[in-house]
Design an enzyme around this catalytic site. Structure first.
Site, mmCIF file in Angstrom:
data_model
loop_
_atom_site.group_PDB
_atom_site.id
_atom_site.type_symbol
_atom_site.label_atom_id
_atom_site.label_comp_id
_atom_site.label_asym_id
_atom_site.label_seq_id
_atom_site.Cartn_x
_atom_site.Cartn_y
_atom_site.Cartn_z
ATOM 1 N N CYS A 173 0.809 -1.224 0.000
ATOM 2 C CA CYS A 173 0.000 0.000 0.000
ATOM 3 C C CYS A 173 0.837 1.266 0.000
ATOM 4 O O CYS A 173 0.666 2.130 -0.851
ATOM 5 C CB CYS A 173 -0.941 -0.037 1.200
ATOM 6 N N GLN A 226 -9.870 18.413 9.659
ATOM 7 C CA GLN A 226 -8.774 17.572 10.150
ATOM 8 C C GLN A 226 -9.217 16.112 10.204
ATOM 9 O O GLN A 226 -10.345 15.824 10.598
ATOM 10 C CB GLN A 226 -8.347 18.036 11.544
ATOM 11 N N CYS A 244 1.809 21.385 9.044
ATOM 12 C CA CYS A 244 1.806 19.942 8.759
ATOM 13 C C CYS A 244 3.070 19.550 8.003
ATOM 14 O O CYS A 244 3.182 18.429 7.531
ATOM 15 C CB CYS A 244 0.556 19.553 7.984
ATOM 16 N N ASP A 271 -2.135 28.442 9.760
ATOM 17 C CA ASP A 271 -2.193 26.979 9.625
ATOM 18 C C ASP A 271 -2.203 26.639 8.143
ATOM 19 O O ASP A 271 -3.210 26.173 7.606
ATOM 20 C CB ASP A 271 -3.465 26.458 10.333
HETATM 21 N N1 SAH Z 1 -7.095 25.726 10.187
HETATM 22 C C1 SAH Z 1 -7.949 24.794 9.496
HETATM 23 C C2 SAH Z 1 -7.507 24.455 8.072
HETATM 24 C C3 SAH Z 1 -6.061 24.113 7.868
HETATM 25 S S1 SAH Z 1 -5.659 23.355 6.327
HETATM 26 C C4 SAH Z 1 -8.170 23.547 10.305
HETATM 27 O O1 SAH Z 1 -7.429 23.279 11.241
HETATM 28 O O2 SAH Z 1 -9.110 22.805 10.028
HETATM 29 C C5 SAH Z 1 -5.141 24.679 5.328
HETATM 30 C C6 SAH Z 1 -6.263 25.491 4.727
HETATM 31 O O3 SAH Z 1 -5.670 26.533 3.949
HETATM 32 C C7 SAH Z 1 -7.191 24.739 3.771
HETATM 33 O O4 SAH Z 1 -8.511 24.938 4.203
HETATM 34 C C8 SAH Z 1 -6.948 25.417 2.415
HETATM 35 O O5 SAH Z 1 -8.116 25.502 1.631
HETATM 36 C C9 SAH Z 1 -6.476 26.799 2.806
HETATM 37 N N2 SAH Z 1 -5.624 27.540 1.867
HETATM 38 C C10 SAH Z 1 -4.732 27.069 0.982
HETATM 39 N N3 SAH Z 1 -4.060 28.087 0.404
HETATM 40 C C11 SAH Z 1 -4.542 29.243 0.932
HETATM 41 C C12 SAH Z 1 -4.227 30.634 0.741
HETATM 42 N N4 SAH Z 1 -3.295 31.016 -0.108
HETATM 43 N N5 SAH Z 1 -4.915 31.518 1.484
HETATM 44 C C13 SAH Z 1 -5.864 31.131 2.369
HETATM 45 N N6 SAH Z 1 -6.191 29.839 2.584
HETATM 46 C C14 SAH Z 1 -5.546 28.900 1.875
#
Ligand code: SAH
Length: 458
Positions: free
Chosen positions: A83, A288, A413, A386
């Site tokens: 996998c 998440q 991440c 994030d």
């Molecule tokens: N803080 C949230 C999401 C984190 S994941 C949580 O913990 O659930 C990262 C997020 O960034 C995703 O939702 C993605 O759609 C968004 N994203 C990606 N590029 C971006 C950008 N340039 N500006 C704003 N958001 C963005």
């Protein structure tokens, strides 16, 4: 002039492993030359065969292990090798947590030049199995029936999978059932090579607290054979189904979801809770995948933000407002920014659902929206980011440096881009006080971190 390498292809050599790569392979150094060997663990001594010798690094195969790592265990999953979704099942959980802490520390030093930052031991799970709330499987055909599971490593050959040991059992059940129902109703699997057929992927999402299930059928075609019968059977035979959605992806692409999403049955969203807060989650929104550890992660972010109720907070890359709503309980005002419009709709709905009135949300790129806010004279006391794996955009980092929030809480991440971005913020006047790795993805090499930065001088 070419320098001779310390190893040659097809050599058999004895090595000692000292590290793991990001893919979970063992790393041995031969006169400083790194050799990557799958399935080897740090501390192990073995005979390996050199398979490939590139200029700066090579690959080998494990032939015989002389000394095993005390952290080596037998992988639980019968399809672990084929996998490739998990990389660390042969390492005990204790060993995994230590490896992740080391990975973070090494990368902060190497890329971020942050030698003295306090990196805490990784916060792990009590039971590091069956944690994922979302399953997404590619669909193929075998002997006239549908199969679904994973691509065999380094190929696009689909292998059928009955169970995935890092998935919630409910998701396994849902995927099996939907596969079987669609098969019986004559649905044809998408054929990547010929760009023909209907069903590309099945996605199942499960609200751990609420027990609600969302099913997404990703199709190449606008229609789906026997759609109504399929919907009826899914709704009748799977407990907890609240939403059946079709996503149409007509393109020749590896990207799973297409642009068009429509509800076939039930609601547009399912609900789940993290701590005291309830979230509506739609098909296209990021949520998440490990709800237990998400709580641990968000609580740490909240602790680092150390809010008194007087602060104005920006939550960049806010998704469906998860961190924003956690913060809003302790802040004066929270502003969330996110690029996916559906996620922002969810975020607004989530604020309302929880009776939170001090959170506002905007659609757009963090690196465009936040500089605009700053130019209009709006600054934050605390800024939370994030970002996805590629990290923060340089324009956003420069705006943070100019805006001078007292604290930055960086949720990441990807330790590599985290280290790169922390270096920029450090050069701009911030100090990284501590970094907390959180194990959101047991059995894999992935690691999530929360970092606290503070300005040296106000
Ligand atoms: N803080 C949230 C999401 C984190 S994941 C949580 O913990 O659930 C990262 C997020 O960034 C995703 O939702 C993605 O759609 C968004 N994203 C990606 N590029 C971006 C950008 N340039 N500006 C704003 N958001 C963005």
């Amino acid at each position: 002039m070419s320098r001779t390498l310390p190893v040659t292809k097809n050599d058999y050599i004895d090595v000692e492993f000292e590290d793991l790569t990001h893919e979970g392979a063992g790393v041995a150094k031969v006169d400083g030359y790194p050799l990557f060997v799958p399935n080897a663990l740090p501390g192990e001594k073995a005979k390996v065969k050199v398979i490939k010798a590139n200029k700066g690094y090579g690959f080998g195969r494990l032939i015989e292990t002389y000394e095993e790592s005390p952290y080596r265990v037998k992988p639980l999953c019968p399809i672990y090798k084929e996998c490739g979704g998990c990389q660390l099942q042969h390492l005990s959980y204790e060993g995994q947590l230590l490896a992740k802490e080391k990975q973070v520390r090494d990368v902060l030093t190497r890329i971020g030049k942050l030698e003295d930052v306090k990196v805490h031991p990784t916060l792990g799970m009590q039971d590091p199995w069956r944690y994922r709330n979302k399953s997404q499987v590619p669909i193929g055909e075998q002997e006239g029936g549908l199969i679904g599971g994973f691509y065999q490593q380094r190929t696009h050959q689909i292998i059928d999978m009955k169970a995935c040991l890092i998935q919630q059992e409910k998701n396994d059940e849902v995927i099996q059932r939907v596969k079987e129902i669609c098969s019986r109703h004559g649905v044809r699997a998408y054929d990547e090579g010929r760009h023909k057929g209907e069903l590309r992927h099945i996605m199942a999402r499960y609200g751990l607290v609420t027990g609600e299930v969302m099913i997404v059928l990703v199709t190449r075609t606008n229609d789906l054979s026997n759609k109504n019968k399929i919907i009826e059977e899914i709704a009748e035979s799977i407990d907890g189904v609240k939403s059946i959605v079709q996503n149409v992806n007509t393109k020749k692409t590896n990207v799973i979801m297409g642009d068009e999403t429509r509800v076939l049955w039930g609601e547009e969203v399912i609900y789940d809770n993290i701590g005291d807060i309830k979230f509506a989650i739609s098909a296209r929104s990021f949520y998440q995948v490990n709800p237990d550890q998400t709580k641990v992660l968000y609580e740490k972010a909240l602790e680092y933000a150390d809010l008194t109720g007087e602060e104005s907070v920006i939550d960049a890359y806010c998704g469906i407002g998860t961190i924003s709503l956690f913060l809003a309980q302790k802040a004066k005002k929270v502003f969330g920014v996110e690029i996916v419009p559906e996620a922002i709709e969810d975020a607004k709905r989530n604020a309302e659902l929880n009776g939170i009135s001090n959170a506002e949300f905007a659609v757009g790129k963090a690196e465009e929206v936040i500089p605009n806010w700053y130019e209009e004279g709006n600054a934050a006391d605390v800024l939370v980011v994030d970002p996805p794996r590629k990290g923060c955009d340089e324009a956003l980092l420069q705006t943070i440096i100019a805006m001078k929030p007292k604290k930055v809480v960086y949720v990441s991440c990807n330790p590599g881009t985290l280290a790169r971005d922390l270096r920029v913020l450090e050069d701009g006047g911030y100090t990284t006080l501590e970094v907390q790795p959180v194990d959101m993805f047991p059995q894999t090499m992935h690691v999530e971190c929360v970092s606290l930065l503070q300005r040296e001088t106000i």
